[in-house]
Scaffold this motif. Structure first.
Motif, PDB file in Angstrom:
ATOM      1  N   LEU A 104       0.822  -1.214   0.000  1.00 22.53           N
ATOM      2  CA  LEU A 104       0.000   0.000   0.000  1.00 22.53           C
ATOM      3  C   LEU A 104       0.850   1.256   0.000  1.00 22.53           C
ATOM      4  O   LEU A 104       0.316   2.370  -0.017  1.00 22.53           O
ATOM      5  CB  LEU A 104      -0.905   0.020   1.240  1.00 22.53           C
ATOM      6  N   TYR A 106       2.539   3.086  -2.029  1.00 21.41           N
ATOM      7  CA  TYR A 106       2.382   4.178  -2.991  1.00 21.41           C
ATOM      8  C   TYR A 106       1.065   4.932  -2.823  1.00 21.41           C
ATOM      9  O   TYR A 106       0.941   6.071  -3.289  1.00 21.41           O
ATOM     10  CB  TYR A 106       2.534   3.652  -4.417  1.00 21.41           C
ATOM     11  N   LYS A 107       0.099   4.352  -2.130  1.00 22.24           N
ATOM     12  CA  LYS A 107      -1.113   5.101  -1.800  1.00 22.24           C
ATOM     13  C   LYS A 107      -0.777   6.245  -0.846  1.00 22.24           C
ATOM     14  O   LYS A 107      -1.434   7.288  -0.855  1.00 22.24           O
ATOM     15  CB  LYS A 107      -2.154   4.179  -1.157  1.00 22.24           C
ATOM     16  N   ASP A 110       1.970   8.831  -3.168  1.00 18.87           N
ATOM     17  CA  ASP A 110       1.481   9.572  -4.341  1.00 18.87           C
ATOM     18  C   ASP A 110       0.912  10.956  -4.010  1.00 18.87           C
ATOM     19  O   ASP A 110       1.220  11.936  -4.709  1.00 18.87           O
ATOM     20  CB  ASP A 110       0.438   8.746  -5.094  1.00 18.87           C
ATOM     21  N   THR A 120       0.843  11.990   5.051  1.00 20.78           N
ATOM     22  CA  THR A 120      -0.302  11.108   4.883  1.00 20.78           C
ATOM     23  C   THR A 120      -0.279  10.051   5.985  1.00 20.78           C
ATOM     24  O   THR A 120       0.789   9.641   6.451  1.00 20.78           O
ATOM     25  CB  THR A 120      -0.291  10.412   3.514  1.00 20.78           C
ATOM     26  N   ILE A 205      -5.472   8.211   4.447  1.00 15.43           N
ATOM     27  CA  ILE A 205      -5.439   7.217   3.384  1.00 15.43           C
ATOM     28  C   ILE A 205      -6.233   5.989   3.845  1.00 15.43           C
ATOM     29  O   ILE A 205      -5.874   5.354   4.836  1.00 15.43           O
ATOM     30  CB  ILE A 205      -3.993   6.791   3.048  1.00 15.43           C
ATOM     31  N   MET A 207      -7.400   2.342   4.454  1.00 15.96           N
ATOM     32  CA  MET A 207      -6.635   1.098   4.454  1.00 15.96           C
ATOM     33  C   MET A 207      -7.327   0.091   5.366  1.00 15.96           C
ATOM     34  O   MET A 207      -8.206   0.438   6.150  1.00 15.96           O
ATOM     35  CB  MET A 207      -5.206   1.329   4.947  1.00 15.96           C
TER      36      MET A 207
END
Length: 329
Positions: A104, A106-107, A110, A120, A205, A207
């Protein structure tokens, strides 16, 4: 991974304390595009640092060691600082207990690479299925801690404050006074408070967490009171700094006048209630209004100030200006 993400160097920081049974799998799952990995052996009794060096030969892994245990916050500060000095752009913190899926990553990266956020963090409360899997004690504790964190940090739109899956642009980390960041389990909440002081943009984010046979070192009943005291201290400092030192607005007056009016109305009403009950002096309608009206007005002022505070959450990422400044000058 976006094109902008590819232009940023990425480091992963993993605090290591009693995670020997899981750390090898965590390292194996880290995407190959990651430029470097910093594992911080926080005086681990299992000598996780030695074990990591054995299983990660030939990989981009650097082991950092603490002579004395500094807690998860201390380990993260060491890892972030090392990544910053090594010249990386973005650092991602992943726990070594296997609860977080490194895929996860790169979530989290980015939004920072694209200039939408400075920091983040994971949020396990977006999906009802993830909430259903969460142990009830953690769910209850996170609900309480979540509101306290919103109030003390000023990030009213973030949730799941104890979630340790996070990423930060290291130019923003360099702005923080790391000597004042809590080294214990209060680290994630204290980081949000410190980030607000530099007006960094924070983004949640979505998850899902994994709960297996790992044992959490976080005990809600042990940390609830220290967290409450820490949040109270941070909230006071944030309001003073943001509304009286760095800026002064109508909300500043509301934060002062609201509590004063409520206290006046409460004490005035309590005193005349005492005279009425004990001394037999009946309260007049004017005395009743003089007690009730300040409390009503005071409550309205506080609600108005809090509404201003909610809408005053940082919205422009700080690291964009830091990078532009370095190029221009």
């Amino acid at each position: 991974m976006t094109e902008k993400t590819k232009k940023n160097s990425i480091a992963v920081v993993i605090p290591c304390y009693q995670v020997r049974d899981h750390i090898e799998g965590v390292l194996a799952a880290i995407p190959a595009e990651v430029d470097g990995v910093f594992c911080v052996d926080d005086a681990c009794p299992d000598k996780s640092g030695d074990f990591i060096e054995e299983v990660s030969k030939g990989k981009k892994v650097t082991v950092l060691r603490h002579r004395n245990n500094k807690g998860v916050g201390g380990a993260m500060i060491t890892g972030f600082d090392a990544a910053s000095k090594a010249g990386y752009d973005i650092a991602v913190k992943i726990d070594g207990d296997g609860q977080m899926d490194p895929q996860l990553l790169y979530k989290f990266v980015d939004p920072i690479a694209s200039g939408e956020a400075d920091y983040t963090k994971g949020n396990r409360f977006w999906d009802s299925r993830s909430v259903a899997q969460m142990p009830k004690v953690r769910l209850f504790g996170n609900a309480i801690l979540g509101f306290m964190t919103k109030f003390s940090s000023g990030y009213w739109r973030v949730m799941d404050p104890t979630n340790g899956f996070l990423a930060i642009h290291l130019s923003v980390f360099d702005l923080l006074d790391t000597s004042k960041i809590a080294p214990s389990y209060f680290f994630e909440s204290d980081m949000l408070f410190r980030l607000n002081l530099v007006r960094a943009v924070v983004q949640d984010i979505p998850m899902q967490a994994k709960y297996g046979d790992e044992v959490s070192n976080l005990k809600i009943h042990k940390i609830l009171l220290p967290f409450l005291l820490g949040h109270g201290k941070n909230a006071f400092k944030r309001f003073v700094y943001n509304y009286f030192l760095r800026d002064f607005s109508l909300a500043s007056l509301e934060f002062v006048l609201g509590p004063i009016l409520i206290c006046f109305g409460s004490f005035f009403g309590a005193w005349h209630w005492y005279l009425s009950v004990v001394e037999g002096q009946p309260a007049t309608s004017g005395q009743v209004m003089l007690a009730a009206l300040p409390m009503i007005v005071g409550l309205q002022l506080i609600l108005s100030a809090l509404n201003f505070d909610i809408n005053n959450e940082p919205r422009v990422p700080v690291h964009r200006f830091i990078k532009r400044s370095s190029r221009d000058f």
